[in-house]
Design a protein around this motif. Structure first.
Motif, mmCIF file in Angstrom:
data_model
loop_
_atom_site.group_PDB
_atom_site.id
_atom_site.type_symbol
_atom_site.label_atom_id
_atom_site.label_comp_id
_atom_site.label_asym_id
_atom_site.label_seq_id
_atom_site.Cartn_x
_atom_site.Cartn_y
_atom_site.Cartn_z
ATOM 1 N N ALA A 1 0.892 -1.171 0.122
ATOM 2 C CA ALA A 1 -0.084 -0.023 0.081
ATOM 3 C C ALA A 1 0.977 1.157 0.095
ATOM 4 O O ALA A 1 1.910 1.177 0.409
ATOM 5 C CB ALA A 1 -0.987 0.067 1.077
ATOM 6 N N ARG A 2 0.492 2.335 -0.487
ATOM 7 C CA ARG A 2 1.016 3.566 -0.642
ATOM 8 C C ARG A 2 0.161 4.650 -0.327
ATOM 9 O O ARG A 2 -1.131 4.867 -0.952
ATOM 10 C CB ARG A 2 1.710 3.939 -2.055
ATOM 11 N N ILE A 3 0.278 5.288 0.700
ATOM 12 C CA ILE A 3 -0.612 6.198 1.345
ATOM 13 C C ILE A 3 -0.051 7.511 1.668
ATOM 14 O O ILE A 3 0.939 7.546 2.067
ATOM 15 C CB ILE A 3 -0.797 5.803 2.834
ATOM 16 N N PRO A 4 -0.666 8.455 1.009
ATOM 17 C CA PRO A 4 -0.039 9.925 0.869
ATOM 18 C C PRO A 4 0.190 10.147 2.498
ATOM 19 O O PRO A 4 -0.789 10.045 3.426
ATOM 20 C CB PRO A 4 -1.185 10.691 0.390
ATOM 21 N N TRP A 5 1.312 10.990 2.673
ATOM 22 C CA TRP A 5 1.775 11.398 3.980
ATOM 23 C C TRP A 5 1.934 12.982 3.960
ATOM 24 O O TRP A 5 3.211 13.226 3.132
ATOM 25 C CB TRP A 5 3.063 10.830 4.427
ATOM 26 N N PRO A 6 1.051 13.817 4.215
ATOM 27 C CA PRO A 6 0.966 15.045 4.031
ATOM 28 C C PRO A 6 2.309 15.777 4.758
ATOM 29 O O PRO A 6 2.522 15.191 6.010
ATOM 30 C CB PRO A 6 -0.365 15.741 4.517
ATOM 31 N N GLU A 7 2.781 16.844 4.197
ATOM 32 C CA GLU A 7 3.534 17.529 4.989
ATOM 33 C C GLU A 7 3.098 18.356 6.104
ATOM 34 O O GLU A 7 1.966 18.926 6.046
ATOM 35 C CB GLU A 7 4.314 18.646 4.068
ATOM 36 N N PRO A 8 3.739 18.332 7.461
ATOM 37 C CA PRO A 8 2.965 19.015 8.584
ATOM 38 C C PRO A 8 2.980 20.690 8.170
ATOM 39 O O PRO A 8 3.830 21.314 7.533
ATOM 40 C CB PRO A 8 4.079 18.816 9.619
ATOM 41 N N ASP A 9 1.993 21.074 8.816
ATOM 42 C CA ASP A 9 1.728 22.645 8.593
ATOM 43 C C ASP A 9 2.574 23.470 9.689
ATOM 44 O O ASP A 9 2.424 23.298 10.774
ATOM 45 C CB ASP A 9 0.349 23.091 8.770
ATOM 46 N N ARG A 10 3.537 23.926 9.084
ATOM 47 C CA ARG A 10 4.713 24.620 9.974
ATOM 48 C C ARG A 10 4.191 26.042 10.447
ATOM 49 O O ARG A 10 4.652 26.280 11.724
ATOM 50 C CB ARG A 10 5.858 25.079 9.113
ATOM 51 N N ASN A 11 3.207 26.568 9.788
ATOM 52 C CA ASN A 11 2.766 27.773 10.338
ATOM 53 C C ASN A 11 1.672 27.299 11.708
ATOM 54 O O ASN A 11 1.584 28.250 12.733
ATOM 55 C CB ASN A 11 1.797 28.438 9.446
ATOM 56 N N HIS A 12 1.133 26.379 11.514
ATOM 57 C CA HIS A 12 0.143 26.016 12.505
ATOM 58 C C HIS A 12 1.056 25.470 13.679
ATOM 59 O O HIS A 12 0.742 25.683 14.894
ATOM 60 C CB HIS A 12 -1.032 24.784 12.114
ATOM 61 N N GLU A 13 2.159 24.937 13.536
ATOM 62 C CA GLU A 13 2.808 24.480 14.603
ATOM 63 C C GLU A 13 3.423 25.596 15.229
ATOM 64 O O GLU A 13 3.739 25.637 16.546
ATOM 65 C CB GLU A 13 3.932 23.502 13.882
#
Length: 396
Positions: free
Chosen positions: A381-393
């Protein structure tokens, strides 16, 4: 039903309409009576007190069929009103009823007949009136007919509006029922998928261990105790997980669901599989913590792979590979060799991979599964792994 599909009138609705027509006719009849010369009613105008009311009564009776034969009834009543002042109300009601059909040709014919008949009615009785121009003699009955036509058109417009609102309400109700049915089907599918994810793995391991005990006579006492303990532990865990699922179904809808397993629970999954007799190896290069949806989906992929290996390839060698970084994809692979022992396979539902494919599709990923050249099986399986929201962090 009438010719245009309007609802049949009830008794009370017929009565008050005919009564209104009679009241209008009586008012017109009395206005003519007050304008007749003295002594005319008893002597020379006997038609006024006999024939005129009889014609009006016949017209009111014929109006009962105005919805079945609207044009014919309207034309007959309008023509009959030429010799009956008391039938004026019936003629106007017939014209009004005809106008609700919104057929210009029929309306124009009946209006012309009404205006023409009105000219004969004015000369029917010896009324002393001031001479009026021809245009005025035509305009007054035309105005009365116009009012009746306007009322009829307004009534039909109101009926159309009410019918439209009713249809819209029915359509909205059907759409709401369809949405409710869709929601119920979605919820049933979710529950079935959750039950499969929770129970299939545990029951498969228990069934495989029981099969090994049944077919292997060369096991030592320690190995038998290990398998028996595994069956007991697996059965208990299956019951606990089933209790958790049922608890969620029975709980208050506002109560949050318990946390679902993610990648951090994979070592436990591997340990259980090893206890059941599978030779499992785990290789991972994942160091970051993926989002909950990604981690939970990856966990379910591995769980389904181990479940299928336990069912179809008892005591097989299983290789689990995890790789991925944020901003890319989580790559999950479960590869098992051919079965090392032969046992009775437990019944399969056939919905595990279908439910897993649906789950992965919802995340935007892909699922692939097929047999290998050594008669084993591989599930990837290949599951998209979104980039973390830096602004939110930073804000957090």
């Amino acid at each position: 039903m009438d010719t245009d599909g309007a609802a049949r009138l009830g008794a009370w609705q017929q009565i008050w309409r005919l009564t209104a027509a009679a009241v209008v006719g009586i008012a017109f009849w009395f206005s003519v009576a007050t304008a007749l010369p003295a002594g005319c009613v008893a002597d020379t105008c006997s038609w006024f007190v006999t024939g005129d009311p009889l014609i009006a009564l016949g017209c009111l009776t014929v109006l009962l069929w105005r919805r079945r034969f609207p044009f014919t009834v309207a034309l007959v009543v309008v023509i009959a009103a030429a010799v009956s002042a008391l039938a004026t109300g019936a003629a106007l009601l017939a014209l009004c009823s005809l106008s609700t059909r919104r057929r210009p040709v029929e309306i124009a014919v009946v209006v012309a007949a009404y205006v023409t008949a009105a000219q004969f009615t004015e000369n029917l009785y010896p009324i002393d009136t001031l001479p009026a121009p021809t245009w005025l003699q035509l305009a007054l009955p035309a105005a009365a007919a116009g009012i009746a036509v306007a009322i009829g058109v307004a009534i039909d417009a109101r009926r159309v509006e009410v019918r439209s609102l009713r249809d819209r309400a029915d359509s909205a109700e059907r759409e709401q029922a369809a949405r409710a049915a869709q929601a119920q089907a979605t919820e049933r599918n979710r529950i079935a998928r959750e039950m499969h994810d929770v129970l299939a793995h545990r029951i498969s391991l228990v069934a495989m261990q029981a099969g090994v005990l049944d077919h292997r006579d060369d096991l030592s006492a320690e190995e038998q105790r290990t398998l028996t303990r595994g069956i007991a532990d697996g059965s208990r865990q299956a019951l606990e997980e089933l209790r958790d699922v049922l608890g969620v179904l029975r709980a208050d809808p506002d109560r949050p669901e318990p946390p679902q397993p993610t990648l951090d629970r994979i070592p436990e999954l591997v340990a259980d599989a090893r206890t059941s007799g599978l030779d499992v190896t785990l290789a991972t290069t994942v160091t970051a913590t993926p989002p909950e949806t990604v981690g939970r989906t990856g966990y379910r992929v591995i769980q389904e792979g181990l479940t299928n290996a336990a069912k179809h390839a008892p005591a097989a060698r299983v290789e689990i590979t995890l790789a991925g970084t944020p901003g890319g994809e989580l790559h999950v692979s479960v590869r098992n060799s051919a079965a090392a022992t032969t046992v009775t396979r437990p019944p399969a539902s056939g919905f595990g991979l279908l439910g897993l494919a649906e789950r992965i599709t919802l995340t935007g990923g892909t699922l692939d599964h097929h047999r290998t050249s050594d008669n084993g099986y591989v599930l990837t399986a290949r599951i998209p792994w979104p980039e973390p929201d830096r602004n939110h962090e930073k804000r957090a």
